[in-house]
Enzyme design. Structure first.
Site, PDB file in Angstrom:
ATOM      1  CB  ILE A   1      -0.929   0.079   1.245  1.00  0.00           C
ATOM      2  CG1 ILE A   1      -0.096   0.110   2.532  1.00  0.00           C
ATOM      3  CG2 ILE A   1      -1.945  -1.041   1.260  1.00  0.00           C
ATOM      4  CD1 ILE A   1      -0.880   0.506   3.767  1.00  0.00           C
TER       5      ILE A   1
ATOM      6  CB  VAL B   1       5.738   0.856  -1.722  1.00  0.00           C
ATOM      7  CG1 VAL B   1       4.769  -0.302  -1.866  1.00  0.00           C
ATOM      8  CG2 VAL B   1       5.744   1.727  -2.966  1.00  0.00           C
ATOM      9  CB  SER B   2       3.835   0.497   3.812  1.00  0.00           C
ATOM     10  OG  SER B   2       3.668  -0.330   4.939  1.00  0.00           O
ATOM     11  N   PRO B   3       4.572  -2.635   3.218  1.00  0.00           N
ATOM     12  CG  PRO B   3       5.992  -4.053   4.456  1.00  0.00           C
ATOM     13  CD  PRO B   3       5.817  -2.607   4.018  1.00  0.00           C
TER      14      PRO B   3
ATOM     15  CG  ASP C   1       6.315   1.014   6.812  1.00  0.00           C
ATOM     16  OD1 ASP C   1       5.167   0.603   7.041  1.00  0.00           O
ATOM     17  OD2 ASP C   1       6.772   1.177   5.667  1.00  0.00           O
TER      18      ASP C   1
END
Ligand SMILES: *[C@@H]1O[C@H](CO)[C@@H](O)[C@H](O)[C@H]1NC(C)=O
Ligand SMILES: *[C@@H]1O[C@H](CO)[C@@H](O)[C@H](O)[C@H]1NC(C)=O
Length: 702
Positions: free
Chosen positions: A172, A271-273, A384
């Site tokens: 995301i 972009v983060s997981p 994050d």
């Protein structure tokens, strides 16, 4: 007759152009697993306590029939630094002469945030490691060099294919508000605010039968393990590699076997997981989208999709792996053919100037690169991994107290302040020289071409749109020269210069904008210079190599204490088992045992292991079942007494469902530092324990 001959010749030419020499290699780069801070979250107290999964470098070498060579390495590391690459090249040149150079070797970090720090030579990036850490640095240099040597020794004739797939549930955008500030007509070209496409290069043998390996690019931060993790880990993309390599090297241990499967970084800047998104930690309520702040000083963190960081890493890693694995099964895509080319140039960013069209002013404006500086929002951290002080993302105004602190380190000039535009300067890193330079100004740019496939070595973390804009501008330029290319963005390559946002995202000053160190036009400069380089490459023109980055070797300071000596209690030497495993286990249970240990920093057990789970087989021999590199194993080192040098290691093994029943033991090996000097090997094994089939165990327990 003549015509047939020409057709035949052309056919042979095309045919031979599709054949390359290909070499794949892998090597262990795991450095100090304890006592050293991790690179990524900038947390002083996030220091290693052991290993969850080992870190590797994975290499492909491709050579065309004109004997041009390119080398690409993906490394389980936070990023790659100029000095790491420089020393790798030095090592290679000792062995192979001028075969491997700055211009034909590209090294990219996967961006795991759970590897040891201290391999930079710039103050800002070595701060949490308390300076330069030789142990980390040399383990990386040795491992990366070894992976290239392994690839060099494996060269065979082969073919290359490019394919792609989409993975929808693994990433995301963590700064959507900044993304939203990009022009509407640009955003309208894309369905998502992050890239969902995974690109895969598949390396096949000459007959197109056997898969030699696969390199995959997918844009996601390797931050499924959060800033509370203290075990060395290659994170989500590292786990994806382990799964893919397990699939094709099914009878090898982790990190062994000829198939090489890499998951490389791309334009992952925003972009983060952690796909459940950011929430206030104690209330679960949404955070402020601009500042990422919560009421009552609660922390704003993103997590998911699992219940804890291990499960999240496993789920994200598995999803990325599945995409890559399916592509390999269908063997689709198109063949990549044609000659190799490469181009490389160092550029001095603060010296870059140009003219651009400012849509707001509807006119041309001059731009210049700035001296590096970090903005206030940098100190806020991200969702994050939030920062330590009370800084907020989206900060575009200054504060007298922090400005005073800033000016104490280095005062930005009036030009610096103007140059950085909407970024209030928190650290004037480009002006700070004490005790040595804080951030780089000279940046390498690099392009590889394999036929009509271009690979761009990005000198930092490009955001989604920054990467897309670079790709689009490259396509437009190529079209104007009647070329068409596929492009792959290779993130965090060759050097680290923090983030690169679009000028529009920069205005919002989220963490990524505040960490775009050369000012609002950083991306514009890179696009212009990449186009110039591509132009030169297409014309076959020579390029000026540019200024060599400064050498700060002699100025490095390290405050990391070394290992002085290891000790043990009388009667229980190194390798003595303090806690034996239970007598029997079922699958899914966790075996634990504890040993008297030396400091793991005495020897990294490179390409080997501190622990082996072993099974007794029929001929009375012990067969290796798991090492410290396996996902199911973990070890935790604890210092018992500083003065006596005593320490213990606890080892854990979660028994996989596929484990055969039988008789097992855990063996530990390591090195201890003798008080009068010297480092010596030791080992020890537990008593045997049994793994039963569920039915048997139930019967026994009755
Ligand atoms: C990190 O992850 C752990 C385990 O999943 C969780 O308990 C903790 O709240 C997380 N912390 C932060 C700051 O993200
Ligand atoms: C850009 O800079 C040049 C040289 O300093 C100057 O001549 C020119 O007028 C400037 N252009 C714009 C659009 O400001």
């Amino acid at each position: 007759m003549g015509r047939i001959f020409i057709i035949l010749l052309a056919f042979l030419l095309i045919k031979s152009l599709s054949a390359y020499n290909i070499g794949l290699g892998r090597a262990d780069i795991t450095g100090p697993s304890v006592e050293i801070a991790f690179m990524g979250y900038a947390q002083l107290n996030q220091r290693g306590q052991g290993i969850h999964t080992r870190l590797y470098a994975r290499t492909f070498i491709v050579e065309d029939e004109r004997q041009n060579r390119i080398v690409f390495v993906s490394v389980d590391a936070g990023m790659i630094t100029h000095v790491v690459k420089r020393n790798v090249i030095r090592e290679l040149q000792k062995k192979f002469g001028a075969t491997y150079r700055f211009d034909n070797v590209m090294i990219s970090g996967t961006h795991t945030h759970s590897g040891p720090a201290g391999f930079h030579q710039f103050v800002l990036y070595d701060l949490t490691a308390m300076g330069f850490v030789e142990e980390t640095f040399y383990a990386m240099v040795r491992g990366i060099t070894q992976s290239i040597i392994n690839a060099h020794n494996n060269m065979v004739e082969g073919r290359i294919f490019l394919s792609e797939t989409e993975i929808f549930d693994a990433n995301i955008n963590r700064s959507p508000l900044a993304y939203e500030n990009n022009p509407d007509e640009e955003k309208a070209q894309y369905r998502d605010n992050v890239d969902k496409t995974l690109f895969q290069l598949r390396f096949m043998d000459k007959q197109n039968k056997k898969i030699l390996g696969a390199f995959n690019w997918f844009a996601v931060h390797a931050t499924s393990m959060n800033n509370t993790n203290k075990f060395i880990s290659s994170d989500n993309v590292g786990y994806a590699s382990m799964l893919l390599e397990k699939e094709y090297n099914y009878d090898s241990m982790v990190g062994k076997g000829s198939f090489v499967g890499a998951f490389c970084s791309a334009n992952l800047g925003d972009v983060s997981p952690n796909i459940m998104g950011p929430k206030c930690l104690s209330t679960g309520l949404p955070c402020d989208p601009l500042t990422s702040k919560c009421p009552n000083k609660d922390v704003c963190v993103a997590s998911g999709p699992g219940r804890n960081i291990y499960e999240s890493t496993r789920i994200i890693g598995s999803r990325i792996y599945k995409g890559a694995s399916k592509l390999l099964q269908v063997k689709g895509g198109r063949e990549v053919t044609g000659p190799l080319s490469f181009v490389h140039q160092f550029i001095d960013m603060p010296k870059q100037t140009g003219v651009y069209f400012n849509p707001k002013l509807r006119g041309l404006q001059n731009y210049t690169g700035c001296y590096p500086a970090m903005g206030y929002s940098f100190a806020a951290g991200t969702t994050d991994g939030p920062g330590a002080f009370d800084f907020a993302q989206g900060t575009t105004s200054e504060n007298a107290f922090w400005n005073a602190v800033r000016d104490f380190i280095a005062e930005p000039s009036i030009q610096d302040i103007a140059c950085h535009g909407s970024k209030p300067i928190l650290i004037a890193t480009g002006r700070a020289v004490y005790p040595y330079l804080w951030q780089p100004s000279v940046v390498p740019l690099q392009i590889f071409a394999i036929g009509d496939l271009l690979m761009f070595g990005l000198p930092g973390e490009f955001t989604t749109m920054a990467g897309r804009r670079l790709k689009n501008e490259i396509q437009l330029f190529a079209k104007s020269r009647s070329y068409e290319f596929n492009t792959i963005l290779c993130g965090l390559s060759n050097i680290y210069t923090s983030y690169i946002t679009t000028p529009e995202e920069y205005e919002i000053q989220r963490y990524e904008g505040a960490s775009t160190i050369f000012g609002p036009h950083t991306l514009t400069i890179y696009i212009n210079r990449f186009i110039k380089l591509l132009d030169a490459m297409l014309r076959g023109a020579a390029v000026d190599p540019g200024p060599m980055p400064i050498d700060q070797d002699s100025k490095q300071i390290s405050l990391v204490t070394k290992v002085y000596y290891d000790g043990h209690a009388i009667g229980s030497g190194f390798g003595y088992v303090v806690t034996q495993p239970k007598k029997s286990y079922r699958r899914g249970q966790i075996v634990t045992c504890k040993f008297v240990a030396g400091n793991p920093r005495n020897n990294f057990m490179t390409d080997s292991s501190y622990f082996f789970v072993e099974r007794l087989v029929s001929n009375g021999e012990w067969q290796m079942v798991a090492t410290d590199a396996d996902w199911e194993t973990k070890f935790k080192w604890t210092r018992l007494s500083m003065i006596l040098g005593r320490s213990e290691i606890e080892f854990m093994w979660e028994i996989p469902e596929s484990t055969p029943s039988g008789e097992y033991r855990v063996r530990h090996q390591g090195y201890y530092q003798y008080i009068l000097g010297g480092v010596y090997y030791y080992q020890g094994s537990t008593e045997h324990f049994n793994i039963f089939d569920d039915n048997n165990l139930r019967r026994r327990n009755l």
